[in-house]
Design a protein around this motif. Structure first.
Motif, mmCIF file in Angstrom:
data_model
loop_
_atom_site.group_PDB
_atom_site.id
_atom_site.type_symbol
_atom_site.label_atom_id
_atom_site.label_comp_id
_atom_site.label_asym_id
_atom_site.label_seq_id
_atom_site.Cartn_x
_atom_site.Cartn_y
_atom_site.Cartn_z
ATOM 1 N N THR A 118 2.467 7.563 7.832
ATOM 2 C CA THR A 118 1.761 7.932 9.060
ATOM 3 C C THR A 118 0.491 7.104 9.239
ATOM 4 O O THR A 118 0.161 6.649 10.339
ATOM 5 C CB THR A 118 1.425 9.424 9.026
ATOM 6 N N GLU A 119 -0.242 6.887 8.122
ATOM 7 C CA GLU A 119 -1.474 6.100 8.217
ATOM 8 C C GLU A 119 -1.182 4.648 8.594
ATOM 9 O O GLU A 119 -1.850 4.058 9.458
ATOM 10 C CB GLU A 119 -2.206 6.142 6.869
ATOM 11 N N VAL A 120 -0.154 4.070 7.959
ATOM 12 C CA VAL A 120 0.204 2.680 8.282
ATOM 13 C C VAL A 120 0.678 2.582 9.729
ATOM 14 O O VAL A 120 0.340 1.629 10.446
ATOM 15 C CB VAL A 120 1.284 2.180 7.309
ATOM 16 N N ARG A 140 -0.254 4.408 12.223
ATOM 17 C CA ARG A 140 -1.405 4.516 13.112
ATOM 18 C C ARG A 140 -2.124 3.175 13.239
ATOM 19 O O ARG A 140 -2.532 2.755 14.326
ATOM 20 C CB ARG A 140 -2.378 5.570 12.574
ATOM 21 N N LYS A 141 -2.249 2.464 12.115
ATOM 22 C CA LYS A 141 -2.866 1.139 12.172
ATOM 23 C C LYS A 141 -2.033 0.170 13.013
ATOM 24 O O LYS A 141 -2.566 -0.642 13.771
ATOM 25 C CB LYS A 141 -3.048 0.590 10.756
ATOM 26 N N THR A 197 1.025 5.591 -3.695
ATOM 27 C CA THR A 197 0.953 7.044 -3.579
ATOM 28 C C THR A 197 0.996 7.730 -4.935
ATOM 29 O O THR A 197 0.534 8.856 -5.074
ATOM 30 C CB THR A 197 2.124 7.540 -2.725
ATOM 31 N N GLU A 239 -1.308 10.904 -2.656
ATOM 32 C CA GLU A 239 -0.816 11.116 -1.305
ATOM 33 C C GLU A 239 0.702 11.083 -1.300
ATOM 34 O O GLU A 239 1.326 10.441 -2.141
ATOM 35 C CB GLU A 239 -1.348 10.043 -0.354
ATOM 36 N N ASP A 247 2.556 10.892 4.361
ATOM 37 C CA ASP A 247 1.171 10.687 4.790
ATOM 38 C C ASP A 247 0.821 9.205 4.848
ATOM 39 O O ASP A 247 0.151 8.733 5.769
ATOM 40 C CB ASP A 247 0.212 11.408 3.844
ATOM 41 N N ARG A 248 1.298 8.456 3.851
ATOM 42 C CA ARG A 248 0.984 7.026 3.811
ATOM 43 C C ARG A 248 1.659 6.289 4.977
ATOM 44 O O ARG A 248 1.086 5.403 5.602
ATOM 45 C CB ARG A 248 1.459 6.440 2.476
ATOM 46 N N ASP A 264 0.823 -1.204 0.000
ATOM 47 C CA ASP A 264 0.000 0.000 0.000
ATOM 48 C C ASP A 264 0.859 1.258 0.000
ATOM 49 O O ASP A 264 0.399 2.328 -0.400
ATOM 50 C CB ASP A 264 -0.918 0.014 1.232
#
Length: 487
Positions: free
Chosen positions: A439-441, A443-444, A427, A432, A436-437, A423
């Motif tokens: 950071t999202e991963v 967070r998960k 981008t 994105e 940003d990507r 994933d």
């Protein structure tokens, strides 16, 4: 009765004009002994100079066969040292500095009497006369190089030019093009007759003279290689073809399809009757004037609203873009033809605010992965006594919980979490940024770690709570299990 002087002691006597003269036999650079004379207004001054010559002779330091004036030695150095061994452009620069600055200011000085204070006063005077710091640095460099040669030839005992102190030379800040500006320029130059030459500048970071000095035979379409061997320069009003700047400049580069097709298209547009060896020529087949090539480059920029930079800044642009793409510095050095990788890193590769922002964002993500999660779990740990336990029991429970949290965090930090890393490479299509990507991963990952840690803590606490309610645990795990089954 007067004392008889021994051989090599030297002599001093007063001249008819009232001055004092000393004379002594010393060894010269040719290996012969020569009678050298010294002068002074007093006998003590003449003797001091005579003592210095004898001490120098005792140390094995010979004196020059000829009493050189600085101007005469500079002429000899230019004609017999620089001209046969250096490139024409280097000789032209040294000759200009000697003719305009060194000979008028210091040419009449005996080369053996040059001193650091004398040269420092001359450099200060040049700065006071309005000459730039950069120019005075060049004057110092030429004088230092010439006196280094004189030191090797034992014409002088030391090089006082090395002791000259000048203001720090601040290099001009180069702002290379971004990838967007390079793309815009190449799109604007696509219809230009010299598009292939501009493309080689941006793609390989070639020097202007290297592009204009390319021969047709330097383009090897069978091996898909581009051979850089010579350059074209205008020196003293004459266009000269000569070798590249350094040995590292002689390099072979891969001929990628974009450059190969551009060169083929250019060759098809050239008249067949023109064959002077050079790859890029004017419409009449003569070598391209370097200044006219620069004018064409700047005119293209102005007409298309592109930020105008020096054509040499394209070399900085290529080095910086290769760095941003993750190309190793050693490979960039070989592509640009630098002798040392430090030149590539410190002069030609530049940073940007976007690259620094991405780097700090990656460090921020790395620092916030584990430590905040552990602290949050410790803050949520139960602190009240359980089953009527006193304060000591509460602290014991807290220590047990902390141990469980540490074990769970240590286990999860080395465990494999089943999140698809592909994933991260979506981008380009989603728009994105990589930061940003990531950071999202991250967070998960934190959410999953938190749920798993809380689950492990809950299970472990439930077992300990039951053990505490039933009393001390037996030494044997099987005995404890049988006791619970009987109950």
């Amino acid at each position: 009765m007067a004392r008889r002087r021994s051989n090599g002691e030297g002599t001093t006597y007063q001249r008819k004009d009232g001055r004092w003269e000393g004379a002594v036999y010393v060894l010269t650079t040719s290996g012969e002994r020569k009678r050298v004379r010294t002068y002074g207004t007093t006998e003590a001054e003449a003797r001091r100079e005579l003592t210095r010559l004898k001490a120098q002779n005792d140390q094995g330091i010979p004196v020059a066969d000829k009493s050189w004036k600085l101007g005469d030695y500079l002429d000899y150095w230019l004609n017999d040292v620089v001209k046969p061994n250096r490139r024409p452009a280097t000789y032209a620069q040294c000759e200009t500095i000697v003719r305009l600055y060194l000979k008028p200011g210091l040419g009449s000085q005996p080369i053996g009497r040059l001193s650091a204070p004398l040269l420092q006063r001359y450099a200060n005077q040049l700065l006071a006369d309005g000459h730039s710091v950069a120019k005075v640095h060049v004057v110092k460099k030429v004088l230092r190089t010439a006196l280094t040669r004189a030191e090797r030839e034992e014409v002088v005992g030391k090089n006082p030019a090395r002791l000259i102190e000048l203001p720090t030379l601040e290099p001009r800040e180069v702002e290379p093009w971004s990838i967007t500006e390079v793309t815009r320029f190449l799109a604007a130059a696509r219809s230009h007759r010299l598009y292939a030459a501009f493309l080689l500048l941006a793609l390989y970071g070639l020097r202007r003279g290297e592009v204009l000095g390319l021969l047709k035979q330097d383009v090897d379409t069978e091996k898909n290689e581009l051979h850089i061997r010579q350059q074209l320069q205008r020196v003293r009003g004459e266009l000269l073809q000569g070798p590249v700047k350094t040995r590292a400049g002689r390099r072979d580069l891969p001929l990628v399809s974009l450059a190969r097709e551009a060169i083929r298209e250019y060759q098809r547009s050239q008249p067949e009757s023109l064959d002077h060896g050079l790859l890029f020529t004017t419409n009449v087949g003569t070598p391209i004037e370097p200044r006219n090539f620069v004018r064409s480059f700047q005119l293209l920029c102005r007409r298309n609203g592109i930020r105008v930079i020096k054509i040499h800044a394209l070399r900085h642009t290529a080095a910086t873009l290769l760095k941003d793409l993750g190309v190793p510095d050693r490979e960039t050095q070989l592509i640009l033809g630098h002798s040392h990788v430090s030149v590539t890193q410190q002069i030609y590769q530049h940073g940007s605010m976007d690259s620094r922002r991405k780097a700090v964002s990656m460090l921020e993500v790395a620092l916030t992965r584990i430590a905040p999660n552990t602290k949050a779990l410790q803050d949520k740990s139960p602190r009240e006594p359980m089953n009527g336990a006193d304060g000591n029991g509460s602290r014991q429970v807290s220590r047990q919980i902390n141990k469980v949290v540490d074990r769970a965090t240590s286990f999860l930090s080395g465990a494999t979490i089943g999140i698809r890393t592909r994933d991260l490479f979506l981008t380009i299509n989603t728009g994105e940024t990589v930061a940003d990507r990531v950071t999202e991963v991250d967070r998960k990952l934190r959410d999953r770690r938190r749920r798993m840690v809380l689950g492990i803590v809950a299970v472990d606490l439930a077992v300990k709570r039951e053990d505490w309610a039933n009393g001390p645990r037996s030494a044997s795990p099987n005995a404890s299990r049988r006791q619970r089954m009987d109950q």
